[in-house]
Design an enzyme around this catalytic site. Structure first.
Site, PDB file in Angstrom:
ATOM      1  N   SER A 140     -47.066  16.162  40.678  1.00  8.79           N
ATOM      2  CA  SER A 140     -48.018  15.791  39.610  1.00  8.79           C
ATOM      3  C   SER A 140     -49.451  15.813  40.389  1.00  8.79           C
ATOM      4  O   SER A 140     -49.656  15.413  41.536  1.00  8.79           O
ATOM      5  CB  SER A 140     -47.760  14.653  38.973  1.00  8.79           C
ATOM      6  N   TYR A 153     -45.773   5.764  39.680  1.00  8.17           N
ATOM      7  CA  TYR A 153     -45.319   7.098  39.131  1.00  8.17           C
ATOM      8  C   TYR A 153     -46.502   8.016  40.184  1.00  8.17           C
ATOM      9  O   TYR A 153     -45.723   8.896  40.858  1.00  8.17           O
ATOM     10  CB  TYR A 153     -45.813   7.397  37.873  1.00  8.17           C
TER      11      TYR A 153
END
Length: 262
Positions: A140, A153
């Site tokens: 990501s 995350y």
């Protein structure tokens, strides 16, 4: 590298970026695909949608070690080798760290990071049995730059970046390439909270990521020049980026609340 005739294992392949990747694989001539996903109904629909594909459907949670072991054992029994591994499955639970439930923290680490390490470990012998193999890991943009309220995350996705670099160098003598993709905001179920915001389409992310795998690119970074410049600032002048992010602190905090897709 060509897709025609390749044997592929993908996690989280029944929706979002993962499903779009399967579309790209099929367009490229892949007809043998193993999919690990939690939803049995979605797995069934996937097989109905791509009638020409011979699927190995594994219903289970990648956080479960036995699911991963059994999946790889099944692939070894049926195929004897593996050409492409795509580690795509992921979840997010955002917000101030002190407010994130312990279980949500644990699950993000288990699914986004630990499962990738374990599944790759189990698949290496099968990948080594291929004449030309590849691994695609989906990280990501938050794995490149630490942003507030995405500490867990982002940390798991940063781990994927480091893992990809390490494995690329470790597996190079065996003709196994490793590509790591870093999507920015993408219009998937994970981003339902942000409907209306400009985002990349999952089709675009899938197409570009698969192209990166085929071209044996080490990284596929989304977000254009803005993301590249931000990455450079984060490395060369992190204090300056701190100031920029601080200007939108409350906005970022509000946006992160209830951003949860598990």
């Amino acid at each position: 590298m060509q897709l025609e005739g390749k044997y592929v294992l993908i996690t989280g392949g029944t929706r979002g970026i993962g499903k779009c990747m399967i579309q790209e694989l099929v367009k490229g001539g892949v007809s043998k695909i193993a999919v690990i996903a939690r939803d049995k109904q979605n797995l069934k629909q996937l097989a109905q949608e791509f009638e020409g594909v011979k699927f190995i459907k594994i219903a289970g949670d990648v956080a479960n070690i036995e699911v991963l072991r059994d999946a790889v054992a099944l692939i070894e029994d049926k195929w004897g080798h593996l050409d492409i591994l795509i580690n795509n499955a992921g979840i997010v639970s955002a917000g101030p760290l002190e407010d994130i439930q312990d279980e949500d923290l644990y699950d993000q680490v288990a699914i986004n990071l630990t499962a990738v390490l374990l599944l790759t470990k189990y698949c290496i012998p099968l990948l080594k049995a291929s004449k030309e193999a590849a691994i695609l890991n989906i990280s990501s943009g938050l794995g490149l730059i630490g942003k507030p309220f995405y500490a867990v995350y982002g940390s798991t996705k940063a781990g994927i970046r480091q893992f990809s670099d390490s494995m690329r160098r470790e597996l190079a003598p065996f003709n196994i390439s490793v590509t790591c993709a870093f999507p920015t905001a993408t219009d998937t179920d994970m981003m339902q909270k942000f409907k209306g915001r400009e985002m990349d389409s999952p089709e675009f992310v899938a197409e570009r990521s698969i192209a990166g795998l085929l071209n044996k690119e080490s990284q596929v970074i989304f977000g254009g020049e803005e993301r590249l410049n931000e990455n450079a600032m984060n490395f060369n002048a992190p204090d300056e980026l701190d100031k920029i992010i601080a200007e939108s602190y409350e906005e970022r905090k509000t946006a992160s609340i209830d951003h949860k897709a598990v």
